[in-house]
Design a protein around this motif. Structure first.
Motif, mmCIF file in Angstrom:
data_model
loop_
_atom_site.group_PDB
_atom_site.id
_atom_site.type_symbol
_atom_site.label_atom_id
_atom_site.label_comp_id
_atom_site.label_asym_id
_atom_site.label_seq_id
_atom_site.Cartn_x
_atom_site.Cartn_y
_atom_site.Cartn_z
ATOM 1 N N LEU A 142 109.532 147.304 47.867
ATOM 2 C CA LEU A 142 110.070 148.135 46.791
ATOM 3 C C LEU A 142 109.349 147.799 45.493
ATOM 4 C CD1 LEU A 142 112.294 150.182 45.807
ATOM 5 C CD2 LEU A 142 113.607 148.168 45.122
ATOM 6 N N VAL A 143 108.986 148.848 44.761
ATOM 7 C CA VAL A 143 108.523 148.707 43.381
ATOM 8 C C VAL A 143 109.431 149.574 42.525
ATOM 9 C CG1 VAL A 143 106.628 149.035 41.755
ATOM 10 C CG2 VAL A 143 106.147 148.301 44.099
ATOM 11 N N ALA A 144 109.940 148.997 41.449
ATOM 12 C CA ALA A 144 110.878 149.716 40.593
ATOM 13 C C ALA A 144 110.479 149.551 39.133
ATOM 14 C CB ALA A 144 112.307 149.213 40.799
ATOM 15 N N LEU A 145 110.552 150.633 38.400
ATOM 16 C CA LEU A 145 110.331 150.613 36.959
ATOM 17 C C LEU A 145 111.601 151.099 36.279
ATOM 18 C CD1 LEU A 145 108.439 150.598 34.366
ATOM 19 C CD2 LEU A 145 108.289 153.056 34.774
ATOM 20 N N GLU A 146 112.063 150.346 35.277
ATOM 21 C CA GLU A 146 113.221 150.772 34.504
ATOM 22 C C GLU A 146 112.866 150.799 33.026
ATOM 23 O OE1 GLU A 146 117.867 149.548 34.200
ATOM 24 O OE2 GLU A 146 116.430 148.063 33.471
ATOM 25 N N VAL A 147 113.175 151.910 32.390
ATOM 26 C CA VAL A 147 113.092 152.021 30.934
ATOM 27 C C VAL A 147 114.518 152.181 30.429
ATOM 28 C CG1 VAL A 147 112.169 153.289 28.966
ATOM 29 C CG2 VAL A 147 110.817 153.105 31.071
ATOM 30 N N ARG A 148 115.042 151.106 29.853
ATOM 31 C CA ARG A 148 116.410 151.132 29.351
ATOM 32 C C ARG A 148 116.373 151.478 27.867
ATOM 33 N NH1 ARG A 148 119.273 145.673 30.412
ATOM 34 N NH2 ARG A 148 118.485 146.184 32.497
ATOM 35 N N HIS A 149 117.242 152.387 27.451
ATOM 36 C CA HIS A 149 117.182 152.874 26.076
ATOM 37 C C HIS A 149 118.579 153.057 25.506
ATOM 38 C CE1 HIS A 149 118.267 156.800 27.747
ATOM 39 N NE2 HIS A 149 117.268 156.681 28.607
ATOM 40 N N ARG A 194 119.293 162.722 39.907
ATOM 41 C CA ARG A 194 118.310 162.026 40.735
ATOM 42 C C ARG A 194 117.365 163.039 41.366
ATOM 43 N NH1 ARG A 194 118.574 156.782 42.828
ATOM 44 N NH2 ARG A 194 117.341 156.388 44.708
ATOM 45 N N TRP A 195 116.088 162.723 41.317
ATOM 46 C CA TRP A 195 115.064 163.537 41.970
ATOM 47 C C TRP A 195 114.320 162.661 42.968
ATOM 48 C CZ3 TRP A 195 116.605 164.387 37.034
ATOM 49 C CH2 TRP A 195 116.828 165.717 36.627
ATOM 50 N N ARG A 220 119.939 158.128 34.004
ATOM 51 C CA ARG A 220 121.271 157.783 33.534
ATOM 52 C C ARG A 220 121.317 157.982 32.024
ATOM 53 N NH1 ARG A 220 120.181 153.912 37.590
ATOM 54 N NH2 ARG A 220 121.716 153.965 39.284
ATOM 55 N N PRO A 221 122.505 158.007 31.441
ATOM 56 C CA PRO A 221 122.575 158.185 29.982
ATOM 57 C C PRO A 221 121.824 157.118 29.206
ATOM 58 C CG PRO A 221 124.729 158.556 30.975
ATOM 59 C CD PRO A 221 123.851 158.018 32.067
ATOM 60 N N GLU A 222 121.643 155.922 29.814
ATOM 61 C CA GLU A 222 121.020 154.824 29.082
ATOM 62 C C GLU A 222 119.741 154.308 29.750
ATOM 63 O OE1 GLU A 222 122.827 153.032 32.463
ATOM 64 O OE2 GLU A 222 123.583 154.560 31.078
ATOM 65 N N ALA A 223 119.227 154.996 30.764
ATOM 66 C CA ALA A 223 118.050 154.465 31.448
ATOM 67 C C ALA A 223 117.360 155.525 32.300
ATOM 68 C CB ALA A 223 118.439 153.276 32.328
ATOM 69 N N ILE A 224 116.065 155.274 32.525
ATOM 70 C CA ILE A 224 115.274 156.015 33.492
ATOM 71 C C ILE A 224 114.775 155.000 34.509
ATOM 72 C CG2 ILE A 224 113.288 157.521 33.848
ATOM 73 C CD1 ILE A 224 113.330 157.921 30.752
ATOM 74 N N VAL A 225 114.934 155.298 35.791
ATOM 75 C CA VAL A 225 114.499 154.372 36.839
ATOM 76 C C VAL A 225 113.614 155.134 37.823
ATOM 77 C CG1 VAL A 225 115.203 152.810 38.678
ATOM 78 C CG2 VAL A 225 116.614 153.018 36.615
ATOM 79 N N VAL A 226 112.446 154.566 38.109
ATOM 80 C CA VAL A 226 111.560 155.092 39.142
ATOM 81 C C VAL A 226 111.452 154.038 40.226
ATOM 82 C CG1 VAL A 226 109.243 155.911 39.704
ATOM 83 C CG2 VAL A 226 110.258 156.467 37.478
ATOM 84 N N GLU A 227 111.694 154.426 41.488
ATOM 85 C CA GLU A 227 111.650 153.492 42.610
ATOM 86 C C GLU A 227 110.801 154.089 43.726
ATOM 87 O OE1 GLU A 227 115.968 151.730 43.166
ATOM 88 O OE2 GLU A 227 116.051 153.876 42.663
ATOM 89 N N THR A 228 110.076 153.226 44.424
ATOM 90 C CA THR A 228 109.319 153.710 45.576
ATOM 91 C C THR A 228 109.206 152.625 46.645
ATOM 92 O OG1 THR A 228 107.253 154.751 46.316
ATOM 93 C CG2 THR A 228 107.067 153.067 44.605
ATOM 94 N N THR A 229 109.322 153.049 47.890
ATOM 95 C CA THR A 229 109.038 152.183 49.041
ATOM 96 C C THR A 229 107.699 152.583 49.664
ATOM 97 O OG1 THR A 229 110.204 153.660 50.578
ATOM 98 C CG2 THR A 229 111.500 151.912 49.524
#
Length: 269
Positions: free
Chosen positions: A14-21, A72-73, A85-94
């Motif tokens: 798993l690789v995950a990127l989170e931009v919390r805002h 979610r897409w 989410r209201p406070e974050a963007i998350v990109v995940e990939t396997t």
């Protein structure tokens, strides 16, 4: 083009990127439609759920907050996903192959999200790689000796209690490293059984090993948190930050594994 070696049997699960805002406005129908159009070639499948968090206040019982709508897409093979989410963007990939491909996808995602996220301040950016290192079992046994596969510093106090006849069966470690201004790398590691990342309906994992099979976890979380003013969420600024976060990840991973693992497992020579 990067000359980094791409292992045929890379252990990344798993690789995950989170931009919390800072808290932004919920996506309205027009914003959802706009994002769906911009991502239709890479993440065409959309779903919507509601998440409820628990709020703790001093002197009173915890209470659930108002449900938040989560959009979610996902890709058609359900191996890559973007969650808003209201406070974050998350990109995940396997389905990770190389950083350049992930960066291209993240750029598309950020540009799509920026249409409706103007003015929010970035609180944290994190890039996380989770590896399950699996090797051939010793003499058909289900337990594995990791001496030949990972750096000795990851193996813990194996011999401390040997005089008492105690054999450590599992340990978990964590280490934090300062990697730059406001930038930290967190390393979690240790022998486990099963999966570090469970398959879900939203994010699939192909070719799952048996649920009781041993593996060695290497979990690298490279993240940035501003110590001062939260910057506005600008696409190029975020991508430049992700580039900086990525730099130490490969170096750390390579320093933690042995040539034998590279040759016999990752390259399958």
């Amino acid at each position: 083009m990067s000359k980094r070696e791409i292992y045929p049997n890379a252990p990344i699960v798993l690789v995950a990127l989170e931009v919390r805002h800072s808290l932004g406005d919920p996506l309205d129908v027009r914003a959802v439609s706009k994002i769906a159009t911009l991502l239709s070639d890479v993440l065409p499948l959309r779903s919507e759920t509601q998440e409820t968090s628990i709020v703790f206040t001093s002197g009173s019982a915890p209470e659930p907050s108002q449900p938040a709508v989560v959009q979610r897409w996902t890709s058609r093979d359900k191996r890559t996903a973007m969650t808003v989410r209201p406070e974050a963007i998350v990109v995940e990939t396997t389905d990770y192959e190389r950083y350049e491909s992930l960066r291209e996808l993240v750029g598309k995602v950020l540009k799509a999200r920026s249409v409706t996220a103007r003015g929010v301040g970035v609180e944290r950016i994190g890039l996380r790689y989770i590896d399950e290192i699996r090797v051939p079992p010793d003499n058909g046994d289900t337990s594995t000796s990791w001496n030949e596969w990972v750096h000795p510093s990851l193996l813990g106090p194996r011999d401390v209690f040997s005089a008492s006849g105690l054999t450590p069966s599992e340990h978990q470690g964590i280490a934090l490293f300062q990697a730059g201004e406001d930038q930290v790398l967190a390393l979690r590691y240790g022998p486990r059984k099963g999966y570090a990342v469970d398959p879900t309906l939203e994010l699939r994992r192909p070719m799952l090993p048996p649920p009781d099979s041993p593996f060695f976890l290497i979990d690298i979380d490279s993240f940035w948190q501003p110590s001062g003013i939260w910057p506005e969420m600008d696409v190029e600024t975020v991508l430049e930050c992700i580039d900086r976060l990525h730099v130490p990840v490969r170096e750390v991973f390579e320093s933690l594994i042995t040539d034998q693992l590279r040759k016999e497992v990752l390259r399958d020579e």
